[in-house]
Scaffold this motif. Structure first.
Motif, short mmCIF file in Angstrom:
data_model
loop_
_atom_site.label_atom_id
_atom_site.label_comp_id
_atom_site.label_asym_id
_atom_site.label_seq_id
_atom_site.Cartn_x
_atom_site.Cartn_y
_atom_site.Cartn_z
N ARG A 67 0.84 -1.20 0.00
CA ARG A 67 0.00 0.00 0.00
C ARG A 67 0.87 1.25 0.00
NH1 ARG A 67 2.60 2.04 3.34
NH2 ARG A 67 2.63 1.69 5.58
N GLU A 73 0.10 10.03 8.54
CA GLU A 73 1.28 9.23 8.91
C GLU A 73 1.50 9.20 10.41
OE1 GLU A 73 2.28 6.78 6.98
OE2 GLU A 73 2.59 8.28 5.43
N HIS A 74 1.77 8.01 10.90
CA HIS A 74 2.04 7.79 12.33
C HIS A 74 0.88 8.23 13.20
CE1 HIS A 74 6.18 6.31 12.22
NE2 HIS A 74 6.34 7.10 11.17
N ASP A 76 -2.19 6.08 13.03
CA ASP A 76 -3.10 4.92 13.23
C ASP A 76 -2.96 4.37 14.64
OD1 ASP A 76 -0.54 3.90 12.62
OD2 ASP A 76 -1.28 2.26 11.35
N GLU A 203 1.10 -9.26 13.90
CA GLU A 203 2.38 -8.69 13.43
C GLU A 203 3.18 -8.10 14.61
OE1 GLU A 203 2.33 -6.53 9.74
OE2 GLU A 203 4.39 -5.84 10.01
N ASP A 214 -1.91 -1.01 7.68
CA ASP A 214 -1.43 -1.81 6.56
C ASP A 214 -2.27 -3.06 6.34
OD1 ASP A 214 0.45 0.11 6.86
OD2 ASP A 214 2.05 -1.20 7.53
N LYS A 258 12.27 -1.47 10.06
CA LYS A 258 11.52 -1.05 11.26
C LYS A 258 11.76 -1.95 12.47
CE LYS A 258 7.06 -1.24 10.95
NZ LYS A 258 6.62 -1.80 9.77
N TYR A 264 10.61 3.43 15.59
CA TYR A 264 9.15 3.39 15.49
C TYR A 264 8.51 3.28 16.87
CZ TYR A 264 4.53 2.03 13.73
OH TYR A 264 3.18 1.97 13.45
N GLY A 425 4.49 5.99 4.64
CA GLY A 425 4.87 4.86 5.49
C GLY A 425 5.65 5.36 6.70
N ALA A 426 6.34 4.43 7.34
CA ALA A 426 7.01 4.79 8.59
C ALA A 426 8.10 5.85 8.41
CB ALA A 426 7.62 3.54 9.22
P1 NG1 Z 1 5.39 0.75 7.28
O1 NG1 Z 1 5.55 1.85 6.33
O2 NG1 Z 1 4.87 -0.50 6.60
O3 NG1 Z 1 6.60 0.50 8.09
C1 NG1 Z 1 4.27 1.53 9.62
C2 NG1 Z 1 3.14 0.84 10.41
C3 NG1 Z 1 1.78 1.49 10.13
C4 NG1 Z 1 1.84 3.00 10.31
C5 NG1 Z 1 3.01 3.58 9.49
C6 NG1 Z 1 3.22 5.05 9.71
C7 NG1 Z 1 3.34 -1.56 10.89
C8 NG1 Z 1 3.10 -2.93 10.41
N1 NG1 Z 1 3.04 -0.57 10.05
O4 NG1 Z 1 4.15 1.19 8.27
O5 NG1 Z 1 0.81 0.91 11.00
O6 NG1 Z 1 1.95 3.36 11.66
O7 NG1 Z 1 4.24 2.93 9.81
O8 NG1 Z 1 2.08 5.77 9.38
O9 NG1 Z 1 3.83 -1.38 11.99
#
Ligand code: NG1
Length: 485
Positions: A67, A73-74, A76, A203, A214, A258, A264, A425-426
């Motif tokens: 996705r 961002e950050h 959820d 996860e 995600d 991550k 994170y 994303g993160a």
């Molecule tokens: P990604 O980009 O897949 O590392 C992570 C988190 C999301 C969200 C985003 C930031 C997981 C599996 N995914 O995504 O839930 O917090 O960062 O918006 O931890």
């Protein structure tokens, strides 16, 4: 099926949950003949590799998309809605069921070693997360929900074309894909919502306290649409993007793993502490509150009022652990138990003001983005671009989840004609997403290629998989060669 009339009368969120209750809203099972030509080639190649490995053809395939998050961002994990769309890149698992309790895993990419384990004895090692850890998380999620049912063995081969460690959710796609394959092979009829919720929590076995965006978009995406994903209860409302623009993804090629760093989880903890300090100052029961959205609900404020509240109650200098303990009236041991996580116990300073300001600001931008898409005006695309730019600045300056290369890439995208551009994303590396007028896409791609990729020999040979326009892709599905209901 809900009748068309009832559907028109009810809010989308109700419909999602009602169709879920009726048990019909499950990941689709597609016939192989319905795949497009490129997909068919990919599935055939995977079948061939599977046969070479296991001496038989796969019985079915599970497919889950990556996705791109357009905005939100950050937030959820703070309980706020986000606005992602699925991309066309996917993880596919080819699978054959066995009559023992063994899981055999291989990857079409020879870079990844095979793994074998018994379903009764899964070990998820947080301290050394490897490619198959994500498969095991998905499998564990099904085990946790299987009640007393004994799961059957599976031989699997994984094939992925989602760029890795790039903020496009390749790891969650693997978690979801493994859950889907295991659920299907054991006859579980979990709904999309149930699968998304199960995968979001399973996860977390790999140590990252993710929020659920995600896994939700993986199961609830719809081709041609982005989704406003909201939590508690989990809903996915379609968002029709305005015509005449496309979203272009570009990878900074800085990899961020991550699960191997604490960046994170530190942010998750900073948000939790910000929520708890505000709660304490407002005489709320801070120990039962963990998310910034829960404070907003308890205070019955709107997000703008929450921004004022942050200004009044928090200071912009970082907080030390001692200061937080004294504000919350707990020992450092108690703080560890109520608010920290395993890989954040060592952290001594927390930036509560900046992080909370980002979260409330970003939550409000998501709602504005959705409102613009719902009632597009003439300058809708400019306004969406503006929101994306504000989001990037907030991520970079307040949330500090960008990096030099990614900031530079965003600048290049804007200079090349994007109406808006932001990390997705993160962060701390990975991709940018840019809103680009359809009529200049070709020149945009050319300019970004020249300025970001061709200027660096390592990036130069990764252009094809790193720079692409993406249409909103569809949700996770099972593919078989026979038709079934
Ligand atoms: P990604 O980009 O897949 O590392 C992570 C988190 C999301 C969200 C985003 C930031 C997981 C599996 N995914 O995504 O839930 O917090 O960062 O918006 O931890």
């Amino acid at each position: 099926m809900l009748s068309k009339l009832i559907r028109r009368m009810l809010p989308n969120s109700w419909i999602e949950r009602m169709s879920d209750k009726s048990g019909r809203d499950r990941p689709p099972v597609k016939d192989f003949s319905k795949l497009d030509e490129n997909q068919k080639i990919r599935y055939q190649e995977l079948s061939t590799s599977f046969k070479e490995k296991y001496g038989k053809l796969p019985q079915f395939f599970a497919s889950v998309p990556g996705r791109v998050n357009l905005i939100g961002e950050h937030i959820d994990y703070c309980g706020y809605s986000v606005l992602p769309m699925a991309v066309e890149q996917t993880i596919i698992i080819a699978a054959h069921m066995t009559n023992d309790d063994k899981i055999s895993l291989s990857n079409k990419d020879p870079e990844f070693e095979d793994h074998e384990c018994s379903i009764d004895n899964i070990t998820i090692d947080k301290s050394s997360v490897t490619w198959y850890t994500y498969f095991l998380c998905g499998l564990q999620g099904i085990k946790d929900n299987a009640e007393d049912k004994k799961l059957r063995g599976l031989q699997c081969m994984v094939d992925g074309n989602i760029p890795r460690c790039a903020g496009l959710s390749s790891s969650s796609a693997l978690v979801c894909c493994s859950s889907l394959a295991v659920a299907y092979s054991n006859g579980f009829k979990f709904s999309k919502i149930k699968l998304a919720e199960m995968c979001a929590s399973s996860e977390r076995y790999c140590g990252t306290e993710g929020g659920g965006m995600d896994q939700s978009i993986a199961f609830m995406a719809e081709s041609g649409q982005a989704k406003l994903i909201s939590f508690n209860p989990l809903t996915a409302v379609p968002v029709q993007l305005p015509p005449g623009v496309v979203f272009v993804v570009s990878n900074s090629c800085v990899k961020m793993h991550k699960a191997a760093t604490c960046h994170y989880n530190v942010r998750v903890v900073e948000c939790r502490l910000a929520a708890q300090v505000i709660a304490k100052k407002k005489n709320l029961d801070w120990q039962s509150l963990r998310k910034l959205s829960e404070i907003q609900e308890a205070l019955k404020y709107d997000v703008k009022e929450m921004l004022t509240c942050v200004k009044e109650l928090l200071h912009s200098e970082p907080y030390t652990k001692e200061e937080i303990c004294s504000l919350l009236e707990v020992s450092s041991q108690e703080l560890a138990e109520t608010s920290l996580s395993a890989n954040t116990l060592h952290v001594e300073q927390f930036k509560l003001y900046d992080r909370a300001t980002h979260v409330y600001g970003e939550a409000s931008r998501v709602l504005e983005f959705k409102a613009i898409c719902d009632m597009p005006s003439e300058d809708a695309c400019q306004r969406l671009g503006q929101l994306m730019n504000e989001s990037h600045t907030s991520c970079s300056k307040l949330y500090e989840c960008s990096c030099e290369e990614l900031d530079k890439l965003v600048e290049i995208c804007l200079k090349s004609g994007a109406l808006g551009s932001r990390l997705t994303g993160a962060g701390w590396g990975g991709c940018a997403v840019s809103l680009v007028p359809q009529e200049i896409v070709e020149s945009f791609l050319e300019k970004v290629k020249t300025e970001h990729y061709l200027t660096n020999p390592e990036r130069a040979n990764k252009v094809t998989e790193s720079l692409f326009a993406s249409r909103p892709g569809g949700c996770a599905f099972i593919c078989k060669k026979i038709k079934e209901q």
